[in-house]
Design an enzyme around this catalytic site. Structure first.
Site, PDB file in Angstrom:
ATOM      1  N   SER A 239     -40.663  -1.571  43.129  1.00 51.50           N
ATOM      2  CA  SER A 239     -41.370  -2.859  43.193  1.00 51.50           C
ATOM      3  C   SER A 239     -40.734  -3.914  42.299  1.00 51.50           C
ATOM      4  CB  SER A 239     -42.837  -2.669  42.815  1.00 51.50           C
ATOM      5  OG  SER A 239     -42.957  -2.001  41.574  1.00 51.50           O
ATOM      6  N   ASP A 486     -51.614  -5.641  34.768  1.00 48.25           N
ATOM      7  CA  ASP A 486     -50.218  -5.443  35.168  1.00 48.25           C
ATOM      8  C   ASP A 486     -49.298  -6.014  34.094  1.00 48.25           C
ATOM      9  OD1 ASP A 486     -47.737  -5.273  36.315  1.00 48.25           O
ATOM     10  OD2 ASP A 486     -48.281  -6.240  38.198  1.00 48.25           O
ATOM     11  N   HIS A 489     -44.739  -5.741  36.005  1.00 50.74           N
ATOM     12  CA  HIS A 489     -44.068  -6.722  36.863  1.00 50.74           C
ATOM     13  C   HIS A 489     -44.087  -8.090  36.186  1.00 50.74           C
ATOM     14  CE1 HIS A 489     -45.626  -3.484  39.546  1.00 50.74           C
ATOM     15  NE2 HIS A 489     -44.400  -3.581  40.026  1.00 50.74           N
TER      16      HIS A 489
END
Length: 517
Positions: A239, A486, A489
């Site tokens: 990702s 998160d 990312h």
């Protein structure tokens, strides 16, 4: 001029003593004989001094000539080496990291709910489950001392190279202009990844990476598209590879709006096209590069662990290599869960396990092995273009504090970390070192085989270790992932855009295009 040289020069320029007129007489006075003998002695001394002075001058001129020839030859050799080997990186001095590790399985749980609904142009083609067999690689030792990369003017696998700009070392400095694009001007930015829409502090947008001793130019969408005109580029990885592709889409869309060409059912393989420049941009999903299958629990359901086959690569991405001009590979974060390593059809060890009679080989060992296998597969890909250039983007850490994804972890910093706040003992630097050494190994093999495929590094590890302020945290659409933070990312726009500034510099070195103002 040396005093002895000056004395000799003055002597050679002095008038000669007058000679006596000849006499027909065979006898001469004692006075005349003495005068003649004295003149002869003085003349001999003058001649000797002139000869010595001439020899010394000749020696000096010869020495100057020889050194000028050697200097010119050395300079030519350096220039030629720089032109021949253009893709090279080097390790940093030191080994810091600030990452706090993911709880095994939580990254997967955070990623899985993020599935974009199908669109009319979606191709439902499924990826092939086949894999590619690889020769066994029993050794994971680094290159022999003396062949690894050195600081500054470096020797990479025995080839002398001078970097035009070492972008791995530097610091983040204020950038009052802000990013090239915003969350409102990027037409391809998914809503759930819109950090600013969901309350992210905008302070993280006003920084730029300043390498030591040189500049990393601001990203130019027009120049990038000019460099890659008629080419195909793929981001290969997990990702975070997709994160980089999303960033590049936002950057390039400021010059040309891309066309969405292909997406698989899980939105893990994507293809975009920029028709005005005939440029194709792709994302290819792979967690480990190697063929891997989830470990099943007692009820037959997949767990967060994987069986990773070190001697086989997944065809999901290798089958898509033909036709590419550039490949950017990355990864490492999926190895922090409990995984089992296979080779020759049997388990040979594990990562992060605590099982009797099973050796924990460590994350760095597993990362080194799969990176080596991936680079070797690219190097010998029969259907790939001869000039395929592959860049490995180095490991980037998370910045969870006081917990992890679902256990109260957060990343609420509002400015980059200072260098003194970066730890020097974390595994992140070990992973980065393994990646760089394997690229050096692949480059050496390509050089010895006289191949035209090139390998390079996008060394972003230090830069991203300092950007604890650039993650979404809790600033995203909670309909996609509930009760999670998160800190792995990166927000768009944000620090991840620097990866593509670095990529542009590397591409421009091997595929020059006129500067676009």
């Amino acid at each position: 001029m040396h005093p002895s040289d000056k004395t000799a020069e003055q002597a050679s320029m002095a008038p000669l003593p007058p000679t006596s007129p000849s006499s027909p007489s065979t006898t001469a006075s004692p006075r005349l004989l003495h005068s003649s003998s004295s003149s002869s002695s003085e003349w001999s001394a003058v001649v000797q001094r002139n000869v010595k002075s001439s020899l010394l001058l000749l020696l000096v001129l010869s020495t100057v000539f020889v050194f000028s020839v050697l200097y010119s030859s050395h300079g030519f050799g350096s220039t030629a080496a720089e032109e021949v080997v253009e893709l090279t990186r080097r390790p940093l001095v030191g080994d810091p990291d600030v990452s706090t590790r993911l709880v095994p399985g939580e990254e997967e749980r955070a990623d899985e709910p993020v599935v974009v609904p199908a669109e009319n142009n979606v191709n439902q083609e499924q990826s092939s489950p086949a894999e590619i067999s690889l020769p066994s690689a029993n050794s994971s030792s680094p290159p022999t001392p003396g062949t690894a990369e050195r600081t500054g003017e470096q020797s990479v696998v025995g080839v002398r190279v001078e970097e035009r700009c070492d972008m791995s070392l530097g610091k983040w400095v204020r950038e009052p202009r802000g990013p090239v694009y915003t969350n409102l001007t990027c037409p391809t930015l998914p809503d759930f990844k819109n950090c600013q829409k969901y309350g992210k502090d905008p302070g993280h947008l006003f920084w730029r990476w300043q390498p030591d001793g040189c500049d990393l130019p601001r990203f130019s969408p027009e120049r990038f598209l000019a460099v890659v005109r008629g080419k195909r580029l793929a981001f290969i990885g997990d990702s975070l590879a997709r994160n980089q592709m999303d960033s590049l889409l936002c950057l390039l869309s400021q010059a040309e709006t891309p066309t969405d060409v292909y997406r698989d059912a899980l939105d893990r393989f994507r293809t975009w096209h920029f028709p005005a420049h005939d440029f194709t941009l792709m994302a290819m999903w792979t967690e480990f590069y190697a063929h891997a299958v989830p470990v099943l629990d007692a009820g037959g359901k997949p767990t967060a662990s994987f069986d990773i086959h070190l001697d086989r690569l997944s065809a999901n991405w290798t089958s898509r290599l033909p036709g590419l001009d550039y490949a950017v590979i990355s990864g490492g974060n999926w190895f922090f869960r409990v995984n089992y390593l296979w080779e020759g059809g049997r388990r040979v060890g594990c990562v992060n396990c605590r099982e009797a009679n099973l050796t924990n080989l460590g994350i760095a060992y597993a990362v080194r092995r799969v990176v080596r296998a991936a680079l070797e597969a690219i190097a010998r890909c029969r259907g790939c273009k001869p000039g395929l250039a592959t860049f490995l983007r180095t490991y980037t850490p998370d910045h969870f504090e006081h917990g992890s994804w679902f256990s109260g972890g957060y990343c609420n910093r509002t400015r980059p970390l200072e260098e003194g706040e970066v730890s020097s003992g974390s595994i992140g630097w070990e992973l980065r070192r393994a990646q760089i050494e394997e690229v050096a190994r692949a480059r050496e093999a390509a050089a010895s085989a006289a191949g035209s495929r090139r390998f390079g590094v996008l060394d972003v590890t230090k830069a991203m270790m300092l950007r604890a302020d650039g993650h979404p945290g809790g600033h995203y659409d909670k309909r996609w992932v509930r009760n999670a933070s998160d800190c792995l990312h990166w927000c768009l726009p944000g620090p991840v855009d620097m990866w593509n500034e670095m990529l542009l510099q590397r591409l421009a070195q091997i595929s020059p295009a006129p500067l676009v103002r």
